[in-house]
Design an enzyme around this catalytic site. Structure first.
Site: not given
Ligand code: GTP
Ligand code: SPV
Ligand code: MN
Length: 590
Positions: A77, A205, A214, A234, A256, A258, A262, A283, A373, A375, A499, A502
């Site tokens: 983004r 993207y 978004k 979000h 994002s 974070c 997962n 999301d 990043n 995807r 993971y 949690n």
């Molecule tokens: P966006 O799609 O950008 O909004 O991201 P998101 O908030 O859905 O994050 P996502 O679950 O894709 O995780 C982002 C990164 O953090 C990945 O590389 C995961 O492996 C890592 N991650 C997710 N959950 C955990 C956790 O509980 N602990 C750790 N250490 N890393 C995590």
């Molecule tokens: C984010 O960045 O929070 C995402 C990926 O979920 S995007 O849809 O590209 O914004």
């Molecule tokens: Mn997001």
């Protein structure tokens, strides 16, 4: 200019006229009306492969899966290039880039002049939210990117279902997207809330180009929510079912990359037998006060645009099952025989990998094979743990809201707000280290209120006020929590296994909602003691480690309060006084 009509044609004069107008500006060779059917999908895929936009993966290993490599400067983004265009700068507020609508339209129309010459203009009618839901919204995206069309077909409900939901001629969001040549000086992602319109140029993207996500669901959505009395957030949405069959619904906002995807797809550890989690969304959540005095949420999307590095059978087995078929992979590493690889995938990297830019990858080099990043775009209907409630037009009643951020220090593993107003304060002060999901220096801590800094379509202070107002309208508001899954020890190792583990945090959260789990009062909120969490089958988090995870260090909190103060100063003119009062109370308690 030729036209391809799909199986469904809108009769709405407003749509026909608008498409005609945009076509006469952008001058495409062809107009293609998308209908969302399977037949259309195979045609689009063959066209995308022929045009070199997609590459089929090994269909034995990855049925229905394709690979896309983006322009190397178009991988995230682009917040610097994202604008909220309102009459007054104050409406957009100090946390958004702003330009006056007239000026921006003029600039964009110049850029769009003939921009689709030699290309096809795809008309993508899409629905955000379950069909027949009064909470759903219709958008139409006009794009010259076939990659965008194929992604939109996974991420939203495309076709007749959108027209059917159009209750009046102008009740749809107008989105225009043109890829241009991906140069940074002609990249603009612009929102016109007054016109319910979006124009995005110069990037393909996800977050910049899939306009339902978004742009509509959050930036325009948040403005609509403010006007109409609901929240566009979000947030992931999940359902937790306890061993006795009781169901709880949880929404969680993390910035994002974070951990939302997962968390939403979490599989509880074996030792916590009988607990199940099903996914509603990963999301975005639209949350409305219901007539029952509770906050009800829907997921407006139908797919996951997920971070691929770090995704494995170990970390997220449900996501691995979900991407087994019919998935688009963007900016991962590939082998010559059509296999894919990324950092953190199970097993060792295969030989002769090409990195995300197509260069031979040397496993001994420091360079990443997949872009951090990179995807996947996968249908939520491929998620083995998809919640049955996902298409429910009424949405689900929310029991708990969890805020979170990625912080190596300062912020404890979990704490609970004293009440709604305190919870809004906690949300308003969320902070996180920046990630690869947006251009910028990764690792730097910034304030990211409610994980909405890049996505709130209006003034942040008014947005906090809106949250406070919503709280007054619901008799039974969700409990509010904060987590930090990313605290590190002095050697830089994560203290918390994260993971699936949690689930232990989530179980405490549910216990709090049922008034059945203990907590003690701390200056920052209610916190669990070691014995308040279920540790069955997990010995690695010792009481000493837990103390480190939960530590509230007054020195560190002094810095934290200073940094919160900087955000509050920035938005001071619209900042609700309740939040200033909350900050003072916290200082006093500390
Ligand atoms: P966006 O799609 O950008 O909004 O991201 P998101 O908030 O859905 O994050 P996502 O679950 O894709 O995780 C982002 C990164 O953090 C990945 O590389 C995961 O492996 C890592 N991650 C997710 N959950 C955990 C956790 O509980 N602990 C750790 N250490 N890393 C995590
Ligand atoms: C984010 O960045 O929070 C995402 C990926 O979920 S995007 O849809 O590209 O914004
Ligand atoms: Mn997001």
């Amino acid at each position: 200019m030729s036209t391809h009509f799909g199986s469904t044609q809108p009769t709405h004069a407003a749509i026909l006229e608008w498409v005609k107008k945009v076509a006469s500006l952008t001058k495409p060779d062809m107009i293609f009306w998308c209908d969302g059917t399977e037949g259309e999908k195979s045609y689009l895929l063959s066209q995308a492969v022929q045009g070199g936009v997609l590459h089929p993966l090994n269909q034995k290993k990855w049925p229905g899966c394709y690979y896309h490599r983006s322009h190397p400067n178009d991988v995230a983004r682009a917040e610097q290039h994202t604008f909220i265009c309102t009459e007054n700068k104050e409406e957009a507020g100090p946390t958004n880039n702003w330009t006056e609508p007239k000026k921006m339209y003029q600039k964009l129309y110049e850029i769009l002049q003939g921009s689709m010459q030699g290309r096809t203009l795809f008309v993508v009618p899409y629905l955000m939210g379950p069909p027949q839901s009064t909470l759903s919204k219709v958008g139409i995206e006009l794009t010259d990117s076939i990659y965008v069309v194929l992604n939109m077909r996974i991420m939203t409900r495309v076709g007749a279902v959108a027209y059917q939901q159009l209750f009046h001629e102008n009740g749809f969001n107008r989105g225009i997207h043109s890829l241009l040549d991906c140069s940074l000086d002609r990249r603009f992602i612009c929102h016109f809330p007054t016109d319910n319109a979006i124009i995005s140029v110069g990037s393909g993207y996800g977050g910049n180009a899939l306009l339902g996500k978004k742009c509509l669901a959050l930036r325009i959505g948040s403005v609509l929510g403010k006007k109409q009395g609901w929240l566009a957030e979000h947030m992931l949405l999940l359902c937790v079912e306890s061993p006795s069959g009781e169901k709880f619904y949880v929404a969680a906002a993390f910035p994002s990359a974070c951990g939302k995807t997962n968390f939403a797809m979490m599989i509880p550890p074996k030792a916590l037998q009988g607990w199940t989690i099903t996914t509603i969304g990963d999301d975005i959540a639209w949350m409305h006060p219901g007539s029952d005095g509770r906050l009800h949420a829907i997921n407006p999307e139908t797919g996951y645009f997920g971070v691929i590095p770090g995704t494995s059978r170990q970390s997220n087995p449900n996501a691995m099952r979900c991407i087994e078929k019919d998935t688009l992979f963007t900016n991962v590493a590939v082998t010559l025989d059509g296999d894919v690889w990324w950092e953190g995938k199970d097993g060792t990297p295969p030989d002769n990998l090409l990195d995300w830019q197509g260069n031979p990858w040397d496993p001994k080099s420091e360079k990443k094979a997949a872009h951090p990043n990179g995807r996947f775009t996968a249908s939520m209907y491929n998620n083995p743990m998809l919640a049955g409630e996902v298409d429910n037009p009424q949405g689900v009643p929310i029991d708990a809201i969890i805020f979170g951020g990625r912080r190596a220090t300062t912020i404890p593993l979990v704490f609970e707000a004293f009440n709604w107003i305190h919870g809004v304060y906690i949300g308003s002060t969320v902070s996180s280290e920046m990630t690869a999901a947006a251009f910028g220096e990764t690792g730097q801590v910034r304030r990211d209120p409610m994980a909405m800094l890049p996505f709130c379509g209006y003034n942040m202070g008014s947005y906090f006020q809106h949250w406070l107002n919503i709280g007054r309208r619901i008799a039974t508001p969700p409990r509010i929590f904060h987590v930090n899954l990313f605290r590190k020890d002095n050697d830089g190792n994560y203290l918390w296994p994260g993971y699936s583990e949690n689930m232990r945090i989530l179980k405490w959260v549910i216990g709090r909602c049922k008034n059945s789990t203990g907590a003690s009062e701390s200056p920052i909120g209610w916190i669990p003691s070691y014995q308040d969490l279920d540790w069955a089958g997990l010995s690695e988090v010792t009481p000493e480690k837990f103390d480190q995870l939960m530590k509230i260090d007054p020195e560190e909190w002094f810095h934290e309060l200073t940094s919160q103060g900087e955000l509050f100063m920035k938005i001071y003119p619209t900042l609700p006084k309740e939040l200033i009062y909350q900050r003072e109370l916290l200082i006093a308690r500390l």
